[in-house]
Design an enzyme around this catalytic site. Structure first.
Site, PDB file in Angstrom:
ATOM      1  N   LYS A  87       0.677  -1.512  -0.375  1.00  0.00           N
ATOM      2  CA  LYS A  87      -0.312  -0.066   0.073  1.00  0.00           C
ATOM      3  C   LYS A  87       0.978   1.409   0.041  1.00  0.00           C
ATOM      4  CE  LYS A  87      -3.442   2.448   3.396  1.00  0.00           C
ATOM      5  NZ  LYS A  87      -3.835   2.495   4.260  1.00  0.00           N
ATOM      6  N   THR A 352      -5.486   3.624  11.443  1.00  0.00           N
ATOM      7  CA  THR A 352      -4.216   3.620  12.574  1.00  0.00           C
ATOM      8  C   THR A 352      -4.577   2.965  13.272  1.00  0.00           C
ATOM      9  OG1 THR A 352      -6.337   5.050  12.790  1.00  0.00           O
ATOM     10  CG2 THR A 352      -4.321   6.090  11.755  1.00  0.00           C
TER      11      THR A 352
HETATM   12  C1  LIG Z   1     -14.989  -1.083  10.089  1.00  0.00           C
HETATM   13  C2  LIG Z   1     -13.567  -1.113  11.131  1.00  0.00           C
HETATM   14  C3  LIG Z   1     -13.049  -0.402   9.944  1.00  0.00           C
HETATM   15  C4  LIG Z   1     -11.735  -1.374  10.279  1.00  0.00           C
HETATM   16  N1  LIG Z   1     -10.343  -0.918   9.572  1.00  0.00           N
HETATM   17  C5  LIG Z   1      -9.105  -1.484  10.029  1.00  0.00           C
HETATM   18  C6  LIG Z   1      -7.730  -0.555   9.295  1.00  0.00           C
HETATM   19  O1  LIG Z   1      -7.895  -0.639   8.119  1.00  0.00           O
HETATM   20  N2  LIG Z   1      -6.450  -0.487   9.374  1.00  0.00           N
HETATM   21  C7  LIG Z   1      -6.264  -1.283  10.184  1.00  0.00           C
HETATM   22  O2  LIG Z   1      -5.615  -0.777  12.027  1.00  0.00           O
HETATM   23  N3  LIG Z   1      -7.744  -1.306  11.710  1.00  0.00           N
HETATM   24  C8  LIG Z   1      -8.497  -1.465  11.217  1.00  0.00           C
HETATM   25  N4  LIG Z   1     -10.071  -1.495  12.157  1.00  0.00           N
HETATM   26  C9  LIG Z   1      -8.913  -1.836  13.017  1.00  0.00           C
HETATM   27  C10 LIG Z   1      -9.371  -3.282  13.729  1.00  0.00           C
HETATM   28  O3  LIG Z   1     -10.295  -4.134  13.385  1.00  0.00           O
HETATM   29  C11 LIG Z   1      -8.753  -3.961  15.125  1.00  0.00           C
HETATM   30  O4  LIG Z   1      -8.171  -2.151  15.754  1.00  0.00           O
HETATM   31  C12 LIG Z   1      -7.841  -4.806  15.060  1.00  0.00           C
HETATM   32  O5  LIG Z   1      -8.387  -5.782  14.721  1.00  0.00           O
HETATM   33  C13 LIG Z   1      -7.722  -5.316  16.844  1.00  0.00           C
HETATM   34  O6  LIG Z   1      -9.108  -5.232  17.595  1.00  0.00           O
HETATM   35  P1  LIG Z   1      -8.822  -6.351  18.260  1.00  0.00           P
HETATM   36  O7  LIG Z   1      -8.329  -7.404  18.957  1.00  0.00           O
HETATM   37  O8  LIG Z   1      -8.995  -5.196  19.915  1.00  0.00           O
HETATM   38  O9  LIG Z   1     -10.587  -6.441  19.052  1.00  0.00           O
HETATM   39  P2  LIG Z   1     -11.762  -8.365  18.630  1.00  0.00           P
HETATM   40  O10 LIG Z   1     -10.973  -8.223  16.986  1.00  0.00           O
HETATM   41  O11 LIG Z   1     -12.909  -7.776  18.589  1.00  0.00           O
HETATM   42  O12 LIG Z   1     -10.593  -8.981  19.312  1.00  0.00           O
HETATM   43  C14 LIG Z   1     -10.948  -8.923  20.305  1.00  0.00           C
HETATM   44  C15 LIG Z   1     -10.829 -10.793  21.057  1.00  0.00           C
HETATM   45  O13 LIG Z   1     -10.971 -10.908  22.638  1.00  0.00           O
HETATM   46  C16 LIG Z   1     -11.323 -12.012  22.601  1.00  0.00           C
HETATM   47  N5  LIG Z   1     -12.797 -11.674  24.250  1.00  0.00           N
HETATM   48  C17 LIG Z   1     -13.420 -11.111  24.532  1.00  0.00           C
HETATM   49  N6  LIG Z   1     -14.088 -10.823  25.461  1.00  0.00           N
HETATM   50  C18 LIG Z   1     -13.535 -12.706  26.369  1.00  0.00           C
HETATM   51  C19 LIG Z   1     -13.998 -13.672  26.583  1.00  0.00           C
HETATM   52  N7  LIG Z   1     -14.884 -12.818  27.665  1.00  0.00           N
HETATM   53  N8  LIG Z   1     -13.063 -13.964  27.574  1.00  0.00           N
HETATM   54  C20 LIG Z   1     -12.113 -14.763  26.240  1.00  0.00           C
HETATM   55  N9  LIG Z   1     -11.222 -13.883  25.874  1.00  0.00           N
HETATM   56  C21 LIG Z   1     -12.140 -12.767  25.037  1.00  0.00           C
HETATM   57  C22 LIG Z   1     -12.439 -12.051  21.348  1.00  0.00           C
HETATM   58  O14 LIG Z   1     -12.212 -13.800  21.603  1.00  0.00           O
HETATM   59  C23 LIG Z   1     -11.513 -12.055  20.509  1.00  0.00           C
HETATM   60  O15 LIG Z   1     -10.343 -13.321  20.424  1.00  0.00           O
HETATM   61  C24 LIG Z   1     -11.263  -1.810  11.782  1.00  0.00           C
HETATM   62  C25 LIG Z   1     -11.856  -1.619  12.601  1.00  0.00           C
HETATM   63  C26 LIG Z   1     -13.388  -1.256  12.301  1.00  0.00           C
HETATM   64  C27 LIG Z   1     -14.803  -1.371  13.152  1.00  0.00           C
END
Ligand SMILES: Cc1cc2nc3c(=O)[nH]c(=O)nc-3n(C[C@H](O)[C@H](O)[C@H](O)COP(=O)(O)OP(=O)(O)OC[C@H]3O[C@@H](n4cnc5c(N)ncnc54)[C@H](O)[C@@H]3O)c2cc1C
Length: 517
Positions: A87, A352
């Protein structure tokens, strides 16, 4: 992030538990293991078998290269396994109301060393225009990565002297899986279970307990549980600061499509009636989605508009998502640090989120080791992360504050007067509210952003202002100039080509011959 380094002690058998196995959880665990295992820390990840990951988030900034370099993982290893592509930046399509095809888009490039001279000339052109004279301040003409994207070229690894900054597109689920495999091979422990309750004394979490009653004690906890923030928000009750007044978008709908023959190495962000659509080319498919505001359109309307934009019927299912936009008041509380969606989210316009994950964990490691594995730099860390959130937020708000779209233009494009569509068996009225006008007129802008816009308008020294306000740390001066010139924020519109711009373009095109497709 400057934490003085104080020592090299080793802690005996301290456990760090990362709760959550999404991209944030696995990035966090890998970074912690890479940097803290040598100091005697054991890293453990708890991920739920029943709570899924968000499964979107497919674009990065150049910072992700630093992450993989730090872990010693080559592009040839991880990219094919995550369907990843290069990219060079983001193309903003149709965010201005001006009909000239050359000017209704601009490219936000990842600037590189090659841009020193052409970038300086771009700034001169901007200031000429701001002073009221004709000039050629279209940003696409002055950056190597913008030209590389247009020419469908990949970074030139075989010519280090032509190194450019670049990011990636990737399948987020595969990225998480890849990092899990890598992490467990390195010795990170993984436990598959759902955490049900949190035991804490004041701000210190002592243990977490799963649905079967099994208790997990730990010295430190990372909350990577996604938007819910099971540990830091639900259990510790840390305040969440909503960005609702600054950024209106709170929903998204995603629909993948087949990859086309010629896909350019860029993310495309196209303005739609109540938000914008992303287009992210992977090797296996195109990621598409519409980020919109639920105050202005329903989920059905958004899905319909996205299908219309992609020119597809309703055979491919859509995924609807809610976004909690804002940040925690504190990201490190007691012995718990929140990372990823659990710590906050700024809408995905500049991709980001993973950048913030990496920055948070890297800064934590700096503060933690400098403080001899105590909390003494906690406040400084929290201030730094908060400033970073606000800095990135301001740049993203600027896109909305500077847009030039109108209700009339969007109605014409997406829903010719009072048209009705039949979608999913239901009649859906598509009319375009004053979303873009409201973004321009009603979004709350910070004092920093107001100062940037005022400085631009008077043709002042924007670089100095960004430096003085430390805003340059989050987005460089050239990015601000690109944004403001890209939205044609000038009091007159007399664009005039000139010999030097043509020579710069010719030189950039010549340079691209050293790059492969
Ligand atoms: C529409 C959209 C577009 C995006 N585009 C981008 C992008 O282009 N670039 C970018 O950098 N980011 C982007 N993001 C953000 C990105 O998707 C997230 O920052 C990234 O995927 C990290 O997510 P996370 O791991 O914090 O949460 P999640 O993917 O939600 O993971 C949460 C984890 O916690 C676990 N969990 C939850 N509760 C419990 C529990 N009680 N016990 C045990 N485990 C638990 C789940 O099983 C899962 O494994 C976007 C987000 C959205 C909504």
């Amino acid at each position: 992030m400057f934490y003085p380094y104080l020592g090299t002690e080793t802690m005996n058998n301290q456990i760090i538990t990362v709760v959550g196995g999404g991209s944030a959880g696995w990035m966090t665990a890998n970074l912690l293991h890479n940097q803290l295992h040598q100091h005697g820390f054991t890293i453990r990840v708890i991920e739920s078998p029943s709570i899924g990951i968000i499964g979107v988030g497919e674009g990065s900034t150049p910072q992700l290269k630093v992450f993989f370099d730090m872990l010693g993982i080559a592009e040839q290893t991880w990219m094919p396994r995550c369907d990843a592509t290069f990219k060079h930046g983001i193309r903003f399509n149709g965010w201005t109301d001006l009909v000239h095809p050359q000017y209704d888009h601009y490219f936000h490039p990842f600037p590189s060393n090659q841009d020193h001279n052409s970038g300086r000339y771009f700034l001169q052109q901007v200031h000429t225009m701001l002073a009221g004279y004709p000039a050629m301040p279209h940003p696409d003409l002055y950056f190597l990565t913008a030209t590389l994207a247009q020419q469908n070229k990949t970074p030139a690894h075989e010519h280090p002297e032509l190194q450019t900054n670049y990011g990636y597109h990737f399948d987020s689920a595969k990225l998480g899986q890849f990092l899990k495999t890598h992490g467990t091979q390195q010795g990170i422990q993984v436990i598959t279970t759902t955490i049900d309750s949190i035991q804490h004394q004041a701000n210190t979490i002592v243990s977490v307990t799963d649905e079967q009653g099994q208790i997990f004690n730990s010295d430190w906890f990372f909350d990577c549980t996604g938007f819910g923030g099971k540990l830091i928000q639900e259990a510790l009750g840390t305040d969440f600061i909503h960005y609702t007044d600054n950024l209106f978008n709170d929903r998204a709908v995603a629909i993948p499509t087949r990859r086309e023959e010629q896909e350019l190495p860029q993310t495309t962000a196209t303005a739609l009636p109540c938000g914008w659509a992303w287009r992210i080319p992977l090797t296996s498919r195109i990621g598409n989605g519409y980020v919109y505001s639920s105050q202005y359109c329903t989920a059905d309307e958004a899905e319909h508009v996205l299908r219309q934009h992609l020119n597809i019927d309703d055979k491919i299912p859509a995924r609807h998502l809610s976004m909690k936009v804002g940040r925690l008041a504190q990201h490190w509380v007691g012995n718990t640090i929140a990372v990823g969606l659990a710590q906050g989210f700024i809408e995905p316009l500049e991709a980001t989120a993973l950048h913030l994950v990496q920055e948070t964990v890297t800064q934590f490691i700096g503060a933690f080791t400098a403080g001899r594995f105590t909390t003494i730099y906690k406040e400084q860390f929290n201030d730094n992360i908060n400033a970073r959130f606000e800095g990135i937020r301001d740049y993203i708000v600027a896109h909305y504050a500077c847009n030039q779209l109108t209700h009339a233009r969007m109605s014409q494009k997406y829903a010719s007067s009072n048209s009705r569509f039949h979608f999913d068996g239901k009649a859906v009225t598509i009319d375009t509210p004053r979303y873009w006008e409201d973004c321009r007129e009603k979004v709350v802008t910070s004092e920093n952003l107001q100062a940037v816009l005022a400085c631009w308008e008077r043709g002042g020294d924007l670089h100095q202002l960004l430096v003085d306000r430390k805003m340059q740390t989050y987005y460089p001066t050239l990015s601000w100039y690109t944004l403001l010139a890209g939205y044609r924020r000038f009091t007159h519109q007399q664009y005039q080509d000139n010999l030097q711009t043509q020579q710069i373009q010719a030189k950039l095109v010549e340079l691209t011959q050293h790059f492969t497709c």
